[in-house]
Design a protein around this motif. Structure first.
Motif, PDB file in Angstrom:
ATOM      1  N   ASP A  25       0.827  -1.214   0.000  1.00 11.39           N
ATOM      2  CA  ASP A  25       0.000   0.000   0.000  1.00 11.39           C
ATOM      3  C   ASP A  25       0.864   1.267   0.000  1.00 11.39           C
ATOM      4  N   PRO A  26       1.643   1.470  -1.068  1.00 13.93           N
ATOM      5  CA  PRO A  26       2.542   2.633  -1.099  1.00 13.93           C
ATOM      6  C   PRO A  26       1.762   3.949  -1.104  1.00 13.93           C
ATOM      7  N   ASP A  27       2.436   5.034  -0.739  1.00 20.28           N
ATOM      8  CA  ASP A  27       1.781   6.342  -0.705  1.00 20.28           C
ATOM      9  C   ASP A  27       1.473   6.841  -2.111  1.00 20.28           C
ATOM     10  N   VAL A  28       2.427   6.687  -3.008  1.00 18.08           N
ATOM     11  CA  VAL A  28       2.258   7.211  -4.364  1.00 18.08           C
ATOM     12  C   VAL A  28       2.766   6.188  -5.384  1.00 18.08           C
ATOM     13  N   ALA A  73       7.565  12.943  -5.271  1.00 20.11           N
ATOM     14  CA  ALA A  73       6.830  12.339  -4.157  1.00 20.11           C
ATOM     15  C   ALA A  73       7.786  11.757  -3.122  1.00 20.11           C
ATOM     16  N   ALA A  75      10.920  12.670  -2.568  1.00 17.48           N
ATOM     17  CA  ALA A  75      11.588  13.773  -1.869  1.00 17.48           C
ATOM     18  C   ALA A  75      10.660  14.376  -0.821  1.00 17.48           C
ATOM     19  N   ALA A  76       9.362  14.306  -1.086  1.00 20.06           N
ATOM     20  CA  ALA A  76       8.376  14.845  -0.143  1.00 20.06           C
ATOM     21  C   ALA A  76       8.155  13.900   1.043  1.00 20.06           C
ATOM     22  N   GLY A  77       8.761  12.725   1.012  1.00 20.61           N
ATOM     23  CA  GLY A  77       8.679  11.828   2.167  1.00 20.61           C
ATOM     24  C   GLY A  77       7.775  10.630   1.988  1.00 20.61           C
ATOM     25  N   ALA A  78       7.243  10.444   0.762  1.00 17.73           N
ATOM     26  CA  ALA A  78       6.307   9.349   0.523  1.00 17.73           C
ATOM     27  C   ALA A  78       7.043   8.061   0.132  1.00 17.73           C
ATOM     28  N   GLU A 195       6.142   1.480   8.382  1.00 24.62           N
ATOM     29  CA  GLU A 195       5.298   2.671   8.193  1.00 24.62           C
ATOM     30  C   GLU A 195       5.570   3.497   6.949  1.00 24.62           C
ATOM     31  N   GLY A 196       6.753   3.425   6.412  1.00 23.11           N
ATOM     32  CA  GLY A 196       7.123   4.340   5.329  1.00 23.11           C
ATOM     33  C   GLY A 196       8.484   4.903   5.647  1.00 23.11           C
ATOM     34  N   PRO A 197       9.103   5.540   4.659  1.00 20.11           N
ATOM     35  CA  PRO A 197      10.468   6.016   4.891  1.00 20.11           C
ATOM     36  C   PRO A 197      10.530   7.042   6.019  1.00 20.11           C
ATOM     37  N   LEU A 203      11.288  16.842   2.087  1.00 21.30           N
ATOM     38  CA  LEU A 203      10.895  18.207   1.725  1.00 21.30           C
ATOM     39  C   LEU A 203       9.786  18.717   2.637  1.00 21.30           C
ATOM     40  N   LEU A 204       8.850  17.832   2.995  1.00 22.25           N
ATOM     41  CA  LEU A 204       7.701  18.241   3.805  1.00 22.25           C
ATOM     42  C   LEU A 204       7.866  17.796   5.256  1.00 22.25           C
TER      43      LEU A 204
END
Lengths: 394, 305
Positions: A25-28, A73, A75-78, A195-197, A203-204
């Protein structure tokens, strides 16, 4: 689909990757369809439409934009995934370097395929071999189970190594063939990938605003590139540790760098990457009574596991490197050149014959493998296998 | 938020002093206005070009907001990714406030190499503002022609010679191309008309979906004018109707500034070195004037409709 998880299920390579994506279930996800990886994105689109994932899915207008959106995406943390093949990967080429240079843990699944011209949609390794120096980790799969497993494993490798990863599966041979695989329960996959990176320098990420991707003049550019090389060196350890963690969690025995078959007392060997390993292994088993022959399958091509390769081939006399790409440098294919480089400093080293085969989906036959053992051509540096008209078409 | 020049000038959140733009460059004015007019947190995605080069030479950055650069042709696609990530992270409770994503590119990165990426993002309905700082050429790489370069202008790839007088083709109308995508807010502005520019920025930033601003930002070395004349030149572009100020707000076309007098185009051309070779050629001047007039009339017709 959920009902069948945790037991054996028949899936194509593309379906298996899409299933892994659903479970992660990736973010993007941003992608542009290209054969033979197209179905990954099609299947995943259905998961999006059915509300089975929370992913922001971007159906973009080109592969160049797909990887560009992935870079933004990530770079934005996704947590970000894409899939491509062949010309699509070639179109991404420029941005592959941006992704690794910015140390973004993007996962890309590649259905390996030939490059034009002539146009050909069938499998070989020309596409990813053309990206070999872009600073991406490259893992080559043997079968559909391997494609499923390594897609899940790649998430942890990418995020812990802080490098993008290509999971490479042979076009059509693996992308389109149906095999029984063992799929894991959703929650176990989610627990494994976490949880994700970590948004260490996202960036965010909040806090002080940061600038990502500035201009680096000659006073600093080389330090960035050296740091990237160091990250690739450290990735070896990450790959070893995470593959072990994967095996422990899911009860598998995936090799991290090389897989060896009948190599303990081998005097000659085949070395290859990808889906022909099973066929070559069968040939080795057939020939074992007559000859001390073995096989080495390379899993990780970047970073190049020179130590493991040298150890695996240390005592043999002759190795046939079977590879599905050419550098057109007149020195042979990329795999053969690197195998030679890995062995050069060794006191004892085998003769290397670089055997280019299977370009553009040309099948390798049992007879051709047998032929290599009957006439090993120990003095030959380079052979092209299965070419019907030497000198090519006119 | 009011658009009071004194208030705007005292906001600390501007482009930091010490960036390396040329004296007499147009885009710092635009960027300061952008940073001063936004009510929401901004994330800026910058295409390769002068702006990126002069504002972020490692280890320095002039940006007070999160900023990223990917490559030349992909600012809009990169912004799509950033925007998608922001939505995804907010949905998962990992981001408090949704920022507004702003992509910025020069005319090369917008009109030419970046057109596909921009068109894709517009069609997808990406919630972002795309700002083109338009200096009518590839100024970062040494003043080559772009498709935003006006007819007759001298550039290093459309030089003046025995067989050619500068660029043979008229400029592409990028603002109309974006409007044709059906973006909810599209506008053309100039750094000389700061109030008009500020209002358009505010509107664009407040509109959901893809919005686009094409802002004329003269380039001192590229256009060849005395640095202190930056604002006057941009102003003359508007007064001669060479660069009309207008907006397309949800499909409604409106000219936002109508010059009181009909100033001949020549008044704009003669302020710059890039048109010097045309000034004595009445035939060419008449051609260029009629091109400007035709465009203005078409715009008026659209605004009346």
């Amino acid at each position: 689909m959920s009902a069948v998880l945790g037991r054996r299920v028949g899936l194509t390579g593309n379906d298996a990757v899409a299933l892994a994506w659903r479970q992660i279930d990736p973010d993007v996800v941003a992608a542009y369809p290209i054969t033979p990886s197209t179905q990954i994105v099609e299947r995943f689109s259905q998961y999006v439409a059915d509300g089975e994932v929370q992913t922001q899915f971007l159906a973009v207008e080109s592969e160049h934009s797909a990887i560009s959106a992935c870079v933004g995406a990530s770079a934005a943390g996704a947590r970000v995934m894409t899939a491509t093949s062949s010309q699509g990967l070639a179109l991404m080429h420029e941005i592959l370097y941006v992704a690794s240079g910015l140390r973004l843990p993007i996962i890309m699944v590649v259905g390996n395929r030939a490059l034009s011209s002539p146009i050909n949609i069938h499998g070989d390794h020309s596409d990813t071999m053309g990206s070999r120096d872009a600073g991406w980790i490259q893992l080559y799969c043997r079968d559909v189970q391997d494609a499923y497993d390594r897609t899940i494993l790649a998430v942890r490798i990418a995020e812990r190594a802080r490098l993008p990863v290509m999971v490479c599966l042979d076009g059509f041979t693996l992308t389109h063939s149906l095999e029984p695989i063992e799929a894991y329960p959703d929650e176990e996959v989610q627990e494994f990938v976490g949880e994700g990176p970590a948004d260490g320098y996202a960036l965010l990420g909040g806090g002080e605003p940061i600038s990502v991707g500035p201009l680096a003049l000659p006073d600093s550019y080389m330090e960035f590139r050296r740091a990237l090389a160091a990250a690739m060196e450290r990735a070896r350890e990450v790959i070893a540790v995470e593959t072990e963690a994967f095996n422990t969690r899911f009860g598998r025995a995936l090799p991290a760098f090389v897989e060896k078959f009948e190599m303990d007392d081998a005097e000659e060997a085949f070395l290859l990457m990808g889906s022909y390993a099973d066929m070559v292994r069968d040939a080795v088993a057939r020939w074992r009574r007559a000859r001390r022959v073995g096989m080495v399958r390379l899993v990780t091509f970047r970073p190049f596991p020179a130590e493991e390769v040298a150890r695996a081939l240390g005592r043999i006399r002759h190795v046939h490197v079977l590879e599905r790409a050419d550098t057109l440098s007149t020195l042979g294919g990329p795999l053969g050149i690197e195998i030679r480089a890995a062995l050069y400093d060794r006191v004892v080293r085998p003769a290397v014959t670089d055997v280019v085969f299977g370009l553009g989906g040309r099948e390798l036959t049992d007879g051709e493998i047998d032929g290599l053992l009957r006439a090993p051509g120990a003095g030959d540096r380079l052979r092209y296998l299965g070419v019907r008209q030497e000198g090519g078409c006119r | 938020m009011s658009l009071n020049l004194r208030d705007l000038s005292q906001r600390s959140q501007g482009l930091a002093p010490g960036h390396r733009a040329c004296a007499g460059c147009g885009f710092p004015t635009l960027i300061r206005m952008l940073l001063a007019t936004s009510a929401r947190p901004l994330v800026v995605v910058n295409a390769t070009g002068c702006l990126e080069v002069v504002s972020t030479i490692y280890p320095y950055s002039a940006w007070p907001v999160p900023w990223m650069h990917n490559a030349f042709e992909n600012a809009a696609a990169t912004a799509s990714g950033v925007q998608a990530a922001a939505v995804a992270l907010q949905r998962r409770g990992r981001l408090d406030r949704l920022p507004k994503v702003v992509a910025i590119g020069g005319d090369g990165g917008t009109y030419d190499i970046g057109l596909q990426s921009l068109s894709g993002a517009l069609e997808r309905g990406t919630d972002f503002l795309y700002v083109c700082y338009n200096n009518e050429g590839y100024m970062n790489t040494g003043i080559q022609r772009s498709s935003a370069t006006p007819q007759g202008a001298r550039t290093t790839t459309t030089p003046v010679g025995a067989r050619q007088l500068g660029k043979p083709q008229p400029r592409k109308d990028m603002t109309e191309i974006v409007a044709a995508h059906g973006a909810p807010y599209v506008a053309q502005a100039s750094i000389s008309h700061w109030g008009d520019l500020g209002k358009k920025l505010q509107k664009a930033l407040a509109t959901a979906g893809p919005t686009f601003l094409n802002v004329l930002t003269p380039c001192q070395p590229g256009w060849d004018y005395p640095p202190e004349q930056l604002v006057q030149i941009a102003k003359m572009a508007v007064e001669t109707r060479y660069w009309p100020l207008y907006e397309v707000d949800r499909g409604v076309w409106r000219i936002t500034y109508i010059p009181r007098e009909r100033t001949p185009l020549k008044a704009f051309l003669e302020m710059q070195g890039r048109f010097r070779h045309l000034l004595d050629d009445e035939k060419v001047l008449a051609e260029l004037q009629s091109w400007v007039d035709a465009h203005w009339e078409r715009l008026e017709a659209r605004a009346r409709a």
